[in-house]
Structure formats: structure tokens, C-alpha cells
Design an enzyme around this catalytic site. Structure first.
Site, mmCIF file in Angstrom:
data_model
loop_
_atom_site.group_PDB
_atom_site.id
_atom_site.type_symbol
_atom_site.label_atom_id
_atom_site.label_comp_id
_atom_site.label_asym_id
_atom_site.label_seq_id
_atom_site.Cartn_x
_atom_site.Cartn_y
_atom_site.Cartn_z
ATOM 1 N N LYS A 95 13.582 -4.122 -0.237
ATOM 2 C CA LYS A 95 12.636 -3.245 0.448
ATOM 3 C C LYS A 95 12.520 -3.780 1.873
ATOM 4 O O LYS A 95 11.965 -4.857 2.102
ATOM 5 C CB LYS A 95 11.272 -3.243 -0.251
ATOM 6 C CG LYS A 95 10.221 -2.451 0.531
ATOM 7 C CD LYS A 95 8.861 -2.460 -0.141
ATOM 8 C CE LYS A 95 7.782 -2.155 0.888
ATOM 9 N NZ LYS A 95 6.431 -2.172 0.310
ATOM 10 N N ASN A 205 0.282 -0.862 -4.602
ATOM 11 C CA ASN A 205 -0.113 -2.257 -4.818
ATOM 12 C C ASN A 205 -1.634 -2.418 -4.728
ATOM 13 O O ASN A 205 -2.326 -2.561 -5.733
ATOM 14 C CB ASN A 205 0.595 -3.195 -3.837
ATOM 15 C CG ASN A 205 0.445 -4.674 -4.201
ATOM 16 O OD1 ASN A 205 1.230 -5.496 -3.772
ATOM 17 N ND2 ASN A 205 -0.531 -5.064 -4.995
#
Lengths: 256, 65
Positions: A95, A205
Site C-alpha cells: 500500500k 482502521n
């Protein structure tokens, strides 16, 4: 949906940061039935070896990992971090974050494209954290990215999908590219909305980690992602400005 | 020889990166290394001689979003 040739077990990608405890993190990953978990790299102390314990815990979850380059502000930092992550996590998935603006943590699209090209040529499978910019998206695809991850809102803000028009346009322009809304999602309804727009996955998250009950919230996000995906498949109705009666007018009694 | 390990000054006797990792207590740990900002793969640590003042970064898996 294939991400670089790999089918994930679910459309919910879950970050592993900021949880109250490792047990709660593990519980959240299980409740979310996360298809992938994101991880990072930080300095290791020889005495504490915190990273070794974390790695054992993550491996025990049996979920594929997506390492990030969080905190990187230059191409060089991001590329070096990605190389280190590939060795540690034994995956060529990355990522890619290259931050350009510290108040909003907005991606630097110019540096992102350059880093993506370097990493792709080096065999990485790049998941770029990007703005919803159409031109930037095209450049990232030309640089070898096969997945795009536009932000919904600034990282950790929980504001949801700030630019619906932009996200919708991105989906329409790149119908065959796997698209993931990454960053800014605060509620399961935001995740459902992303899936209803036709996004292929969401990455969450803070919204889970900072909930009062992270495990319960992880379960709520799982349901929301499933609901949004099912709704998209069911072909939602068109919006319109004026009312249309849903009950038939024909046969209506005249009682006035 | 004095080097910087994760930005902290350390005096080490070993010459190669691999030996320095052992000397500092990282033996067997799952870590990735960079010297002076460049990635050094595990396979090259044994042949890489550090110079005085070298900046060594030692990273490990950590929570991330």
C-alpha cells in the site's frame, strides 16, 4: 474481484493500528472477517522486540497482509520502505502512501506516480493511496498499478465520502479496475455507500479501532459491506427530483 | 567504531552489518535493514562493511493502517 490475480475472502480490508490491545485487534479482525490486514514497519529495539511479538500475532490470524509505507513524504523514503517491507512480510503487495500535505495527509500524486513506476518495475504489486483525481488515476494505471485506492476523506477523520461526484466519476471512468475507498470512513453507512457506488472494497482502521467496542464495530462494518455489495448487485433505482406515487392511482376512491 | 542505529549513537566492534546486528542483540529477529538511506537485503548484510558514522536503520513489523 481479483486484486493482482488474487481473490480476497472478503471486501473489507482492516488496518491493525490503534487498538486498545492485541486481543481486541484479533477479535476485530475475526469479527470483520477481514480479507486482508494492513501492517507497517517501525524501528525495532533489540531489547523489547515488540515487532517480533506483533508479527507472531498477525501470522496467527491467517489473513493476508498488505504492508504500507505510512509516514513517507518522498519517493526515496517510500521506495526504500517498500523494499524493506517486501523482505520482512514476504509479499510483493504494497500500500503505497506518499504524503504531500501534513494537515490533511493528502497524497502527493506526483511523487506517488513516480514511486509507483519504480516499484512496479521492481516487481511490486502497488495499491496506491490516492486522491480521487481522474488524471492522476490514469497516470497510476500507466505506471503499472492494477488497483486504485482513493481516499474518502482525510485519514482518521471519519468524515465519510467527501466527494461523491469524484468517486462516482472514478468508478465510471475505470469500470474494470479494482477500486477501494481507503481512508476517512467513520461509520458502517459510509462503507455501505462506497459499496453501493460500485467500489470493490473498503479499507477501514480508525473507525473500528477507536470505537467504544471495536469488535462489535468490526462486525457492523462486515454487515455494511455485505449490504452495500448486495444492493449494488441488485441495481438500485434512479433518483429523481419530483415525487411519484408508489400506490396505484387507478381505482382510487373519490371520497371528498 | 561509532555508528548511528535508529538515530542513536552506538559503539560497535564488528565491521559488517550482519555482525553488528548480532553484536547489538538482533540475532534471529525478523528485521529489515537500511544503511545511509538505502535498503540492504538480508543476503548482503554479511558482505556490507560499515564505515564510521554509518546510519543504520533496523525495522520490524508493526501495527499499521
Amino acid at each position: 474481484m481479483l486484486f493482482y490475480g488474487t481473490e480476497l475472502s472478503s471486501r473489507l480490508m482492516l488496518g491493525t493500528a490503534q487498538y486498545p490491545s492485541p486481543d481486541i485487534l484479533a477479535g476485530a479482525v475475526r469479527a470483520a472477517r477481514a480479507g486482508v490486514v494492513t501492517v507497517s514497519l517501525r524501528r525495532e529495539s533489540a531489547g523489547l522486540r515488540a515487532g517480533q511479538a506483533f508479527w507472531s500475532m498477525i501470522r496467527g490470524l491467517g489473513v493476508p497482509v498488505l504492508p504500507n509505507t505510512a509516514g513517507c513524504h518522498t519517493v526515496k523514503e517510500a521506495v526504500t520502505t517498500a523494499q524493506m517491507a517486501r523482505e520482512i512480510f514476504d509479499t510483493d503487495w504494497i500500500k503505497l502512501e506518499v504524503i504531500g500535505e501534513s494537515d490533511t495527509l493528502q497524497p502527493d500524486m506526483f511523487a506517488l506516480v513516480e514511486a509507483a513506476r519504480i516499484l512496479t518495475e521492481d516487481g511490486f504489486k502497488v495499491f496506491p493511496y490516492m486522491t480521487e483525481d481522474l488524471v492522476g488515476a490514469e497516470r497510476l494505471l500507466q505506471a503499472g498499478c492494477q488497483v486504485l485506492m482513493p481516499w474518502g476523506a482525510p485519514i482518521g477523520s471519519g468524515r465519510g465520502l467527501n466527494n461523491l461526484f469524484g468517486l462516482r466519476a472514478l468508478r465510471a471512468h475505470f469500470p474494470d479496475v479494482p477500486l477501494v475507498v481507503d481512508a476517512g470512513i467513520g461509520l458502517p453507512s459510509h462503507a455501505a455507500q462506497a459499496m453501493e457506488l460500485g467500489y470493490d472494497a473498503v479499507l477501514i482502521n480508525t473507525a473500528v479501532a477507536k470505537a467504544g467496542d471495536p469488535v462489535a464495530m468490526a462486525g457492523a462494518f462486515r454487515l455494511a459491506v455485505e449490504a452495500g455489495l448486495a444492493a449494488r448487485s441488485a441495481d438500485p433505482m434512479e433518483e429523481r427530483d419530483m415525487a411519484v406515487p408508489s400506490t396505484p392511482v387507478l381505482g382510487r376512491a373519490v371520497l371528498a | 567504531m561509532r555508528i548511528l542505529v535508529n538515530e542513536e549513537p552506538r559503539d560497535v566492534a564488528a565491521a559488517t552489518l550482519a555482525a553488528v546486528l548480532d553484536e547489538l542483540g538482533y540475532g534471529g529477529a525478523r528485521v529489515a535493514t537500511a544503511v545511509n538511506g538505502d535498503f540492504v537485503p538480508a543476503a548482503r548484510r554479511g558482505a556490507l562493511h560499515l564505515d564510521e558514522g554509518a546510519r543504520v536503520e533496523i525495522l520490524a513489523p508493526m501495527q499499521g493502517g
